[in-house]
Each structure stands twice: as C-alpha cells, then as structure tokens.
Write a protein that holds these residues in place. Sequence first.
Motif, PDB file in Angstrom:
ATOM      1  N   VAL A   2      -0.714  -0.868  18.738  1.00 17.82           N
ATOM      2  CA  VAL A   2      -0.417  -1.489  17.321  1.00 17.82           C
ATOM      3  C   VAL A   2      -1.374  -2.401  16.624  1.00 17.82           C
ATOM      4  O   VAL A   2      -1.912  -3.571  17.762  1.00 17.82           O
ATOM      5  CB  VAL A   2       0.609  -2.090  16.768  1.00 17.82           C
ATOM      6  N   GLN A   3      -1.684  -2.269  16.089  1.00 15.18           N
ATOM      7  CA  GLN A   3      -3.157  -3.446  15.385  1.00 15.18           C
ATOM      8  C   GLN A   3      -3.129  -4.054  14.158  1.00 15.18           C
ATOM      9  O   GLN A   3      -2.458  -3.220  13.313  1.00 15.18           O
ATOM     10  CB  GLN A   3      -4.500  -2.790  15.313  1.00 15.18           C
ATOM     11  N   LEU A   4      -2.926  -5.373  13.958  1.00 14.43           N
ATOM     12  CA  LEU A   4      -3.022  -5.932  12.589  1.00 14.43           C
ATOM     13  C   LEU A   4      -4.453  -6.956  12.286  1.00 14.43           C
ATOM     14  O   LEU A   4      -4.839  -7.483  13.432  1.00 14.43           O
ATOM     15  CB  LEU A   4      -2.611  -6.903  12.937  1.00 14.43           C
ATOM     16  N   VAL A   5      -4.393  -6.472  11.203  1.00 14.07           N
ATOM     17  CA  VAL A   5      -5.964  -6.995  10.368  1.00 14.07           C
ATOM     18  C   VAL A   5      -5.541  -7.562   8.680  1.00 14.07           C
ATOM     19  O   VAL A   5      -4.752  -6.767   8.105  1.00 14.07           O
ATOM     20  CB  VAL A   5      -6.216  -6.164  10.155  1.00 14.07           C
ATOM     21  N   GLU A   6      -6.066  -9.064   8.892  1.00 12.70           N
ATOM     22  CA  GLU A   6      -5.377  -9.685   7.787  1.00 12.70           C
ATOM     23  C   GLU A   6      -7.153  -9.485   6.568  1.00 12.70           C
ATOM     24  O   GLU A   6      -7.774  -9.149   7.258  1.00 12.70           O
ATOM     25  CB  GLU A   6      -4.993 -11.110   8.522  1.00 12.70           C
ATOM     26  N   SER A   7      -6.620  -9.931   6.157  1.00 13.56           N
ATOM     27  CA  SER A   7      -7.496 -10.336   4.379  1.00 13.56           C
ATOM     28  C   SER A   7      -7.323 -10.218   3.520  1.00 13.56           C
ATOM     29  O   SER A   7      -5.930 -10.988   3.193  1.00 13.56           O
ATOM     30  CB  SER A   7      -7.968  -8.901   4.157  1.00 13.56           C
ATOM     31  N   GLY A   8      -8.377 -11.267   3.065  1.00 17.53           N
ATOM     32  CA  GLY A   8      -8.020 -12.104   1.501  1.00 17.53           C
ATOM     33  C   GLY A   8      -8.494 -13.583   1.784  1.00 17.53           C
ATOM     34  O   GLY A   8      -8.120 -13.971   0.861  1.00 17.53           O
ATOM     35  N   GLY A   9      -8.701 -13.895   2.859  1.00 16.13           N
ATOM     36  CA  GLY A   9      -8.431 -15.498   2.511  1.00 16.13           C
ATOM     37  C   GLY A   9      -9.740 -15.786   1.990  1.00 16.13           C
ATOM     38  O   GLY A   9     -10.176 -15.093   1.761  1.00 16.13           O
ATOM     39  N   GLY A  10     -10.243 -16.862   2.284  1.00 11.73           N
ATOM     40  CA  GLY A  10     -11.197 -17.790   1.346  1.00 11.73           C
ATOM     41  C   GLY A  10     -10.803 -18.661   0.724  1.00 11.73           C
ATOM     42  O   GLY A  10      -9.858 -19.248   1.488  1.00 11.73           O
TER      43      GLY A  10
END
Length: 121
Positions: A2-10
């Motif tokens: 399983v791969q987990l990918v975060e996004s939305g930081g900044g």
Amino acid sequence: QVQLVESGGGLVQAGGSLRLSCAASGIGFRISVMGWYRQVPGKQRELVAVTTRIGSANYADFVKGRFTISRDNAKNTMYLQMNSLKPEDTAVYYCHADVRDTLGYVTNNYWGQGTQVTVSS
C-alpha cells in the motif's frame, strides 16, 4: 503493498487555513485506523488526530477546536482541515494507516512521505 501519498501542504500566514489529503492506493487492502502525525526536526513525531472507518476521531489537545479529521472510505482518502494555524504548527505532516488484506490475515502499518506545512508569523 500500500502506498500513501500526502498533499496540500504549503506556506500560510498565521490564522490561515490548509487542507491536507492522504490518498491510499494498492491492491487487496482494507484500512482500519488512519491518522495524521507531525514532526519538527530534533523532536519526536507526535500524534495530531486519528479516525476510524465509522468516523470516530481523537485529537491532540493542541489542535482541538482548530483541526478536523475526516475520511472517504470509497476513495481511500483521509483529510485534515487545519484552521486558525499557528507558527508552532509548522512541521512535516505524515499520513499513517493500519492495513489488513481483504481476508483479514495480515496487518501492516504504512507511512506516507510527508508534506511540509509552514506557518509564518
């Protein structure tokens, strides 16, 4: 696997908002508990919030009333809505998931690579 990918930081100013997403992908898995953790260099990784498949949630005291965790099981995606951000919220935010296969034989823990959140004063 399983791969987990975060996004939305900044980068955001104090008092602003960000929404983080964590998308899980793979074959033949079922996620039980998902959570967000954060870590500052030189400090221990700490729990931010966790949520179950039925939507119950627990929050660290330092984010109560400001952050909201949620998940969309159909999309295998978890979110963290962060409001009233403070400079001390600056950290790398990591997605974590407890995962079983579809037959319930295997339980594994997975971490995403993290997404940087920087809050300026």
